[in-house]
Write a protein that holds these residues in place. Structure first.
Motif, short mmCIF file in Angstrom:
data_model
loop_
_atom_site.label_atom_id
_atom_site.label_comp_id
_atom_site.label_asym_id
_atom_site.label_seq_id
_atom_site.Cartn_x
_atom_site.Cartn_y
_atom_site.Cartn_z
N VAL A 408 15.75 31.09 6.83
CA VAL A 408 16.75 30.33 7.71
C VAL A 408 17.80 29.79 6.31
N ARG A 409 19.20 30.21 6.63
CA ARG A 409 20.25 29.73 5.50
C ARG A 409 20.33 28.26 5.42
N GLN A 410 20.40 27.85 4.36
CA GLN A 410 20.75 26.32 3.99
C GLN A 410 21.88 25.93 3.28
N LYS A 411 22.39 25.07 3.22
CA LYS A 411 23.57 24.37 2.44
C LYS A 411 23.44 23.14 2.06
N GLY A 412 23.28 22.60 0.94
CA GLY A 412 23.03 21.30 0.57
C GLY A 412 21.80 20.76 0.85
N GLY A 413 20.89 21.70 1.26
CA GLY A 413 19.44 21.17 1.63
C GLY A 413 19.76 21.07 3.42
N LYS A 414 20.76 21.32 3.85
CA LYS A 414 20.83 21.40 5.29
C LYS A 414 20.42 22.60 6.07
N PRO A 415 19.55 22.97 6.74
CA PRO A 415 19.49 24.27 7.38
C PRO A 415 20.46 24.58 8.46
N LEU A 416 20.77 26.07 8.46
CA LEU A 416 21.85 26.38 9.64
C LEU A 416 20.94 26.76 10.82
N ILE A 417 20.70 25.55 11.50
CA ILE A 417 20.06 25.61 12.87
C ILE A 417 20.92 24.95 14.03
N LEU A 418 21.33 25.96 14.68
CA LEU A 418 22.57 25.46 15.77
C LEU A 418 21.82 25.18 17.22
N LYS A 419 22.37 24.16 17.85
CA LYS A 419 21.77 24.02 19.14
C LYS A 419 22.64 24.61 20.33
N LEU A 420 22.01 25.35 20.98
CA LEU A 420 22.64 26.33 22.00
C LEU A 420 22.15 25.63 23.56
N ALA A 421 23.11 25.45 24.33
CA ALA A 421 22.61 24.86 25.58
C ALA A 421 23.08 25.89 26.81
N THR A 422 22.57 26.23 27.62
CA THR A 422 22.76 27.15 28.60
C THR A 422 21.91 26.73 30.14
N LEU A 423 21.98 27.74 30.94
CA LEU A 423 21.56 27.54 32.26
C LEU A 423 20.09 27.89 32.24
N ASP A 424 19.38 27.44 32.84
CA ASP A 424 17.89 27.96 33.18
C ASP A 424 17.73 28.90 33.96
#
Length: 587
Positions: A408-424
Motif C-alpha cells: 500500500v502506498r504511503q506519504k509522510g507515513g500516511k497510507p493511501l487508503i480511501l473510503k468508498l461508500a455505495t449501495l448494498d
C-alpha cells in the motif's frame, strides 16, 4: 244414351289398364337394367365407397369441432379490458411525491399517479400532457402553457393553473429540499386564468421543457403543509394526482401497493382495472416471484441474470439504453484526494472494459465522460487518458506516494487508503470489489462501506461523508449537467457529489444552459469537458443497460427509447392482460 256412355267408359278403362301394364313392365325393366344392374356391377367397390363416406363424415365432424375450439381459444386469449397487471418493483417505496424523487421504485409509482405539463413520447420527443399546448417567446425567457380543460384530481376537485404555480413554489422553497430546485432557479409564474400559466425565466434555458415533465401536486391538499415537513407529510403515503391510476391501498409492512384505474383520466379510463405493485430488495427475489406466477412483470433485471430470466415461462425481456451513467465521485475536498494528480492516476488505473466484462458479462456501455456519446456537446477529445497501469504508477510515484509495507502506498507515513461508500444492492458491491482489485495493482487500498439506499442517502450522501461515492446519475435527454458539476450545488440538496469547484467549469455550464444556439452550446460544453478532464473530479465507469421483464400475456406496450426507467409506462392506459392469465393475488 246410357248404354253409349257405359261403352265409352269400358273402352277407356281397358285402354288405361293396357297402358299401365306397358309402363309397369317398362319401369321394371329400366330399374332392373339401369339401377339395380349398375349397383350390382358396383358390388366390388361399394363397401369401399361406404367406408369413404363414413371417413368424410367423421373428418367433417372433427374439423367443425377444431374450428369451434380454436375460435373459443382465440376468444379466451384476446386482450380484453379489465383485469389487474401485477409487477415486482426492485427497491423501496417510501415517498410518493414527484418533487422529492427518492428511489427508482418510487418514481415508477409516481409516474402512474401523477402527470406533468409535458412528457416524453417513445421517441424522446416532448409532447403535451396536462398542458394542451405551449408556446415560447422569441427570447426564450417566457413559456406559456395552456392547460387541458376538464382535468380533475383523483378526489374529484378541478385541476387548475394554481396547482402548477404551487408546485413551482414547493420545488423552489429551500425548506422542501427538492433536488429539482436547480432547474427552476429564478423562475416566476404568472397565472393568466385557471387554464393558462406563464413561466418567466431569468435567462433563456433550452432544457426548461425537460423540467416541466415533473408531476404536479394538488394545492388544496398541501398548501397548509410546512415545507420543512413536506418530506415526512402523510400525503406522501396517501397521494392524490391526476394520472391514469389512483392509490387504493399502500401496505408498507407487506410491501404492497394497489392502484385502481382513474375513471376520470383525461385520455379516457385505462383498460386495466388495477395495477398491483410489490417491492423486493433484489432482482433475484423479484424474479422468483415471477417464476411462481405471483407477478406479470419485473421492473429491473440485473445484467448477470439475463440468461436465466429469458428461460422463464412466457418471459419477454426488453433492453433499454438509458441516458444514465455510474461514476466514482471523488470528494475533491478530502485530504487524500485534494491533489488532482492522484485523481488522474486513479482514473487511468481503471480498466473499464475489464470491469464491464467481469461484473456485467459485457452488458453495459463503456463511457468515460460527463456527457454521453450522441448527446449535444459530446466531445471525444475531452475524454480522459485511457487505462495504463504503468503510467498511473509513475504518476503516483511522482506525486510522492511510495509503495510501503503490504504493497500500500504511503506519504509522510500516511497510507493511501480511501473510503468508498455505495449501495448494498444490485451490481454496486461487485463493481466496488472490482475497482478495489484494480487499484490494488497500483498500491491503492479501498475501504468499502455498503449501505441501504436510505442509509446511503442520509449518512453518506447528504453530509458528503466519504472519500469516494460509487453512484448512478441520470443525465437526461438534454445534457444540462449543471446540477451535478456546478459549484452552487455542492451542498445538499444539490447533487454535486464530488464537491467540485471550478470557475472555468462553472462559466461554461452557466453559458451552455442559457444559450439557444446549438453550436454555441456545443462549444460551451466542450469547454466544460476540457476543464472536467483536467480536474478529474470523478471516474465515469459505464452506462448500464436497463433490462425489464414482462409476461407475453401483457399487451399494448409501445417500442420505447425512454429517458428514465419509469418511461416504460408510457401509454399504460392502453395496456391489457390476456384473459387466460391467472390473476392470483400476491402472496
Amino acid at each position: 244414351m246410357f248404354a253409349y256412355l257405359k261403352f265409352r267408359w269400358s273402352r277407356n278403362w281397358r285402354k288405361f289398364q293396357r297402358n299401365t301394364k306397358v309402363w309397369r313392365l317398362w319401369l321394371g325393366n329400366y330399374v332392373q337394367r339401369h339401377i339395380l344392374g349398375k349397383w350390382h356391377q358396383l358390388g366390388i367397390i361399394r363397401r369401399l365407397i361406404l367406408t369413404w363416406w363414413g371417413v368424410l363424415l367423421v373428418a367433417g365432424w372433427l374439423l367443425l369441432g377444431s374450428i369451434t375450439s380454436l375460435q373459443a381459444t382465440a376468444d379466451l386469449t384476446r386482450p380484453r379490458s379489465g383485469g389487474t397487471y401485477r409487477e415486482a418493483l426492485v427497491g423501496e417505496v417510501r415517498i410518493m411525491n414527484p418533487i422529492l424523487p427518492d428511489t427508482s421504485a418510487s418514481q415508477d409509482v409516481n409516474r402512474l399517479i401523477y402527470s406533468g405539463l409535458v412528457r416524453y413520447n417513445p421517441s424522446r420527443v416532448l409532447e403535451a400532457d396536462l398542458a394542451s399546448s405551449w408556446s415560447v417567446s422569441a427570447d426564450g425567457k417566457h413559456y406559456t402553457f395552456h392547460l387541458r380543460p376538464g382535468v380533475t384530481w383523483h378526489d374529484g376537485l378541478a385541476f387548475s393553473a394554481q396547482d402548477v404555480a404551487f408546485t413551482l413554489a414547493a420545488i423552489q422553497n429551500p425548506d422542501s429540499r427538492s433536488p429539482l430546485a436547480s432547474s427552476w432557479q429564478g423562475v416566476t409564474a404568472d397565472i393568466l386564468d385557471d387554464l393558462t400559466i406563464v413561466f418567466n425565466l431569468p435567462n433563456s434555458y433550452p432544457p426548461f421543457l425537460d423540467a416541466a415533465t415533473v408531476g404536479i401536486l394538488p394545492r388544496h391538499l398541501l398548501e397548509s403543509t410546512d415545507p420543512s415537513k413536506l418530506r415526512v407529510a402523510d400525503f406522501n403515503q396517501h397521494p392524490i394526482g391526476t394520472g391514469p391510476f389512483k392509490l387504493a391501498s399502500f401496505n408498507a409492512a407487506e410491501h404492497d401497493i394497489l392502484l385502481d384505474a382513474n375513471p376520470g383520466y383525461y385520455s379516457g379510463r385505462p383498460r386495466l382495472d388495477a395495477i398491483q405493485l410489490k417491492t423486493y430488495q433484489t432482482t433475484d427475489d423479484a424474479k422468483a416471484a415471477y417464476a411462481k406466477q405471483q407477478v406479470d412483470g419485473v421492473s429491473r433485471i440485473d445484467p448477470t441474470a439475463v440468461d436465466s430470466a429469458v428461460k422463464l415461462k412466457d418471459a419477454v425481456l426488453t433492453e433499454l439504453d438509458l441516458p444514465i451513467e455510474n461514476d466514482l465521485f471523488f470528494k475533491t475536498t478530502a485530504p487524500l484526494l485534494g491533489d488532482k494528480a492522484v485523481r488522474l492516476a486513479l482514473s487511468q488505473a481503471i480498466n473499464r472494459r475489464a470491469l464491464i466484462d467481469t461484473v456485467f458479462d459485457g452488458r453495459a456501455r463503456l463511457v468515460t465522460g460527463p456527457i454521453l456519446p450522441g448527446q449535444l456537446g459530446y466531445s471525444a477529445k475531452a475524454q480522459p487518458a485511457p487505462f495504463n497501469t504503468a503510467q498511473a504508477t509513475a504518476a503516483l510515484d511522482a506525486a510522492g506516494w511510495i509503495v510501503g509495507d503490504g504493497g500500500v502506498r504511503q506519504k509522510g507515513g500516511k497510507p493511501l487508503i480511501l473510503k468508498l461508500a455505495t449501495l448494498d444492492s444490485g451490481s454496486m458491491p461487485a463493481v466496488a470489489t472490482e475497482v478495489k482489485r484494480q487499484w490494488a495493482a497500483v498500491g491503492v487500498a479501498l475501504d468499502i462501506t455498503l449501505a441501504s439506499r436510505d442509509d446511503l442517502q442520509q449518512t453518506y450522501i447528504r453530509p458528503r461523508n466519504y472519500d469516494i461515492l460509487l453512484f448512478g446519475i441520470t443525465i437526461g435527454a438534454d445534457p444540462d449537467v449543471y446540477g451535478y458539476w456546478h459549484s452552487s450545488q455542492v451542498a445538499d440538496p444539490g447533487q454535486n457529489l464530488s464537491v467540485y469547484k471550478s470557475p472555468a467549469a462553472d462559466a461554461a455550464l452557466e453559458a451552455g444552459r442559457v444559450n439557444t444556439d446549438k453550436d454555441v452550446r456545443t462549444g460551451k460544453y466542450a469547454s466544460f469537458q476540457a476543464a472536467w478532464k483536467s480536474d478529474a473530479p470523478a471516474v465515469v465507469l459505464y452506462s448500464p443497460y436497463y433490462f425489464y421483464l414482462q409476461s407475453s400475456h401483457v399487451a399494448g406496450q409501445t417500442d420505447l427509447h425512454p429517458v428514465v426507467p419509469a418511461d416504460r409506462f408510457y401509454g399504460i392506459e392502453h395496456w391489457t392482460i390476456l384473459s387466460t392469465t391467472a390473476q392470483r393475488s400476491i402472496d
